[in-house]
Design a protein around this motif. Structure first.
Motif, PDB file in Angstrom:
ATOM      1  N   UNK A   1       0.783  -1.234   0.000  1.00 54.14           N
ATOM      2  CA  UNK A   1       0.000   0.000   0.000  1.00 54.14           C
ATOM      3  C   UNK A   1       0.814   1.283   0.000  1.00 54.14           C
ATOM      4  N   UNK A   2       2.141   1.175   0.135  1.00 53.15           N
ATOM      5  CA  UNK A   2       3.026   2.355   0.153  1.00 53.15           C
ATOM      6  C   UNK A   2       2.707   3.304   1.300  1.00 53.15           C
ATOM      7  N   UNK A   3       2.235   2.766   2.401  1.00 52.65           N
ATOM      8  CA  UNK A   3       1.948   3.578   3.579  1.00 52.65           C
ATOM      9  C   UNK A   3       3.261   3.961   4.257  1.00 52.65           C
ATOM     10  N   UNK A   4       3.485   5.253   4.534  1.00 48.43           N
ATOM     11  CA  UNK A   4       4.722   5.660   5.224  1.00 48.43           C
ATOM     12  C   UNK A   4       4.832   5.001   6.593  1.00 48.43           C
ATOM     13  N   UNK A   5       5.974   4.430   6.887  1.00 48.15           N
ATOM     14  CA  UNK A   5       6.158   3.721   8.157  1.00 48.15           C
ATOM     15  C   UNK A   5       5.962   4.648   9.344  1.00 48.15           C
ATOM     16  N   UNK A   6       6.207   5.933   9.163  1.00 50.77           N
ATOM     17  CA  UNK A   6       6.063   6.897  10.259  1.00 50.77           C
ATOM     18  C   UNK A   6       4.645   6.926  10.815  1.00 50.77           C
ATOM     19  N   UNK A   7       3.655   6.549   9.996  1.00 50.67           N
ATOM     20  CA  UNK A   7       2.260   6.566  10.433  1.00 50.67           C
ATOM     21  C   UNK A   7       1.877   5.330  11.248  1.00 50.67           C
ATOM     22  N   UNK A   8       2.814   4.397  11.387  1.00 51.89           N
ATOM     23  CA  UNK A   8       2.557   3.196  12.173  1.00 51.89           C
ATOM     24  C   UNK A   8       3.216   3.248  13.549  1.00 51.89           C
ATOM     25  N   UNK A   9       3.927   4.325  13.823  1.00 52.78           N
ATOM     26  CA  UNK A   9       4.613   4.450  15.108  1.00 52.78           C
ATOM     27  C   UNK A   9       3.635   4.796  16.228  1.00 52.78           C
ATOM     28  N   UNK A  10       3.943   4.308  17.423  1.00 47.41           N
ATOM     29  CA  UNK A  10       3.126   4.612  18.599  1.00 47.41           C
ATOM     30  C   UNK A  10       3.758   5.789  19.336  1.00 47.41           C
ATOM     31  N   UNK A  11       3.377   6.990  18.933  1.00 50.97           N
ATOM     32  CA  UNK A  11       3.959   8.202  19.499  1.00 50.97           C
ATOM     33  C   UNK A  11       3.079   8.748  20.616  1.00 50.97           C
ATOM     34  N   UNK A  12       3.728   9.186  21.701  1.00 54.98           N
ATOM     35  CA  UNK A  12       3.004   9.688  22.866  1.00 54.98           C
ATOM     36  C   UNK A  12       3.526  11.072  23.230  1.00 54.98           C
ATOM     37  N   UNK A  13       2.616  12.016  23.478  1.00 54.59           N
ATOM     38  CA  UNK A  13       2.984  13.328  24.002  1.00 54.59           C
ATOM     39  C   UNK A  13       2.130  13.613  25.243  1.00 54.59           C
ATOM     40  N   UNK A  14       2.229  14.826  25.784  1.00 52.38           N
ATOM     41  CA  UNK A  14       1.502  15.146  27.019  1.00 52.38           C
ATOM     42  C   UNK A  14      -0.011  15.044  26.833  1.00 52.38           C
ATOM     43  N   UNK A  15      -0.500  15.537  25.698  1.00 52.55           N
ATOM     44  CA  UNK A  15      -1.937  15.488  25.457  1.00 52.55           C
ATOM     45  C   UNK A  15      -2.421  14.051  25.321  1.00 52.55           C
ATOM     46  N   UNK A  16      -1.635  13.235  24.641  1.00 55.41           N
ATOM     47  CA  UNK A  16      -1.982  11.824  24.481  1.00 55.41           C
ATOM     48  C   UNK A  16      -2.005  11.110  25.827  1.00 55.41           C
ATOM     49  N   UNK A  17      -0.994  11.373  26.661  1.00 53.23           N
ATOM     50  CA  UNK A  17      -0.921  10.748  27.983  1.00 53.23           C
ATOM     51  C   UNK A  17      -2.120  11.146  28.845  1.00 53.23           C
ATOM     52  N   UNK A  18      -2.467  12.438  28.807  1.00 54.90           N
ATOM     53  CA  UNK A  18      -3.627  12.919  29.569  1.00 54.90           C
ATOM     54  C   UNK A  18      -4.907  12.254  29.079  1.00 54.90           C
ATOM     55  N   UNK A  19      -5.046  12.151  27.779  1.00 53.79           N
ATOM     56  CA  UNK A  19      -6.219  11.521  27.177  1.00 53.79           C
ATOM     57  C   UNK A  19      -6.332  10.062  27.613  1.00 53.79           C
ATOM     58  N   UNK A  20      -5.230   9.332  27.566  1.00 51.66           N
ATOM     59  CA  UNK A  20      -5.244   7.905  27.896  1.00 51.66           C
ATOM     60  C   UNK A  20      -5.564   7.672  29.375  1.00 51.66           C
ATOM     61  N   UNK A  21      -4.993   8.499  30.256  1.00 48.14           N
ATOM     62  CA  UNK A  21      -5.282   8.372  31.683  1.00 48.14           C
ATOM     63  C   UNK A  21      -6.748   8.716  31.978  1.00 48.14           C
ATOM     64  N   UNK A  22      -7.244   9.764  31.325  1.00 50.05           N
ATOM     65  CA  UNK A  22      -8.647  10.159  31.498  1.00 50.05           C
ATOM     66  C   UNK A  22      -9.576   9.047  31.029  1.00 50.05           C
TER      67      UNK A  22
END
Length: 275
Positions: free
Chosen positions: A65-86
């Motif tokens: 599918x030629x999907x960029x590998x960067x879009x498969x990474x599990x990236x976490x930032x402060x907003x993501x961490x807050x969202x997941x804990x909430x």
């Protein structure tokens, strides 16, 4: 456009073949038992099979599918961490509220949890569910969104998650209409979370947390014996409620979110512009 659907069909066939072959190979090679009497063997089987399928799906998505590998990474930032804990707190509270509203009787064996084995059980179960969720998110969210982004959002959502629903029907069988609708709503909610947050980690996390709560409150997971449901009930509505709450939380947390790196990659990639 025909090439897109041809690639999706080929990808599905490859994934189905890989799933059945791996199931037989892993069970035979490791001499695993996947019965309730051997819960940790079952967890090991699911984890190993999911990890291998993750590798297969990454190859399909990036090479076919030629999907960029960067879009498969599990990236976490402060907003993501807050969202997941909430999400953990809110969905856990909603699960308890659900049992009260529908008068679902259960007993909590807290002494079974307050031990090293109890903590280990929770850790093993959640890691297993997290790996399995990531495996499904790669294919059913990241890859499908990449291939079908040329369609109107609602069409992409419906087509991709009907496939997600059918995968679960084939694997788990048809038990009730509510359960099947629950799988469809779940797929749509995970896709909404993925596209709204721009992170595969958030959809994977919510997917795993909801499966964890379903495992706990359904009382049918052999790894988890802390909560005992005194009578069976249809999990479909439970699933729908948790997924709806997850979408509402996503909207609230990410309502002012500007264009993300996620969207910039999609709009700047020549591959998607030429489809």
């Amino acid at each position: 456009m025909k090439n897109v659907y041809a690639r999706l069909t080929l990808a599905l066939l490859l994934l189905v073949a890989a799933t059945f072959v791996l199931a037989k190979v892993v069970i035979s090679a490791l001499n695993l038992s996947i019965t309730p009497e051997e819960p940790y063997s079952y967890a090991l089987f699911v984890t190993i099979a999911s990890l291998i399928l993750i590798a297969v799906e990454m190859i399909i998505a990036t090479k076919l599918g030629k999907l960029p590998f960067s879009l498969l990474r599990l990236q976490v930032n402060k907003q993501t961490a807050l969202f997941c804990l909430s999400a953990i707190v809110l969905l856990s509270l909603m699960s308890i509220l659900f049992t009260k509203v529908f008068d679902i009787q259960f007993t909590v064996q807290i002494e079974a949890f307050m031990t090293v084995d109890g903590y280990l059980t929770f850790a093993v179960l959640f890691i297993t569910l997290l790996v399995a969720a990531y495996q499904e998110e790669i294919f059913n969210r990241a890859y499908f969104y990449w291939e079908l982004k040329h369609l109107p959002y609602w069409k992409m959502l419906l087509i991709s998650q009907l496939v997600f629903m059918m995968q679960h029907v084939l694997i788990k069988g048809f038990n009730s209409a509510d359960e099947v609708v629950g799988w469809l709503i779940a797929g749509m909610s995970f896709m909404y979370i993925y596209t709204k947050t721009g992170s595969l980690f958030t959809s994977t996390w919510i997917h795993a947390v909801i499966n964890m709560l379903l495992s706990i409150f359904l009382g049918d997971t052999p790894l988890l014996q802390v909560i005992k449901i005194q009578h069976a009930y249809d999990p479909g509505m439970f699933n729908i409620v948790l997924c709806t709450v997850s979408m509402a939380l996503t909207y609230v947390v990410y309502r002012t979110k500007k264009e993300s790196v996620f969207e910039k990659v999609y709009t700047s990639e020549k591959g998607i512009m030429n489809r």
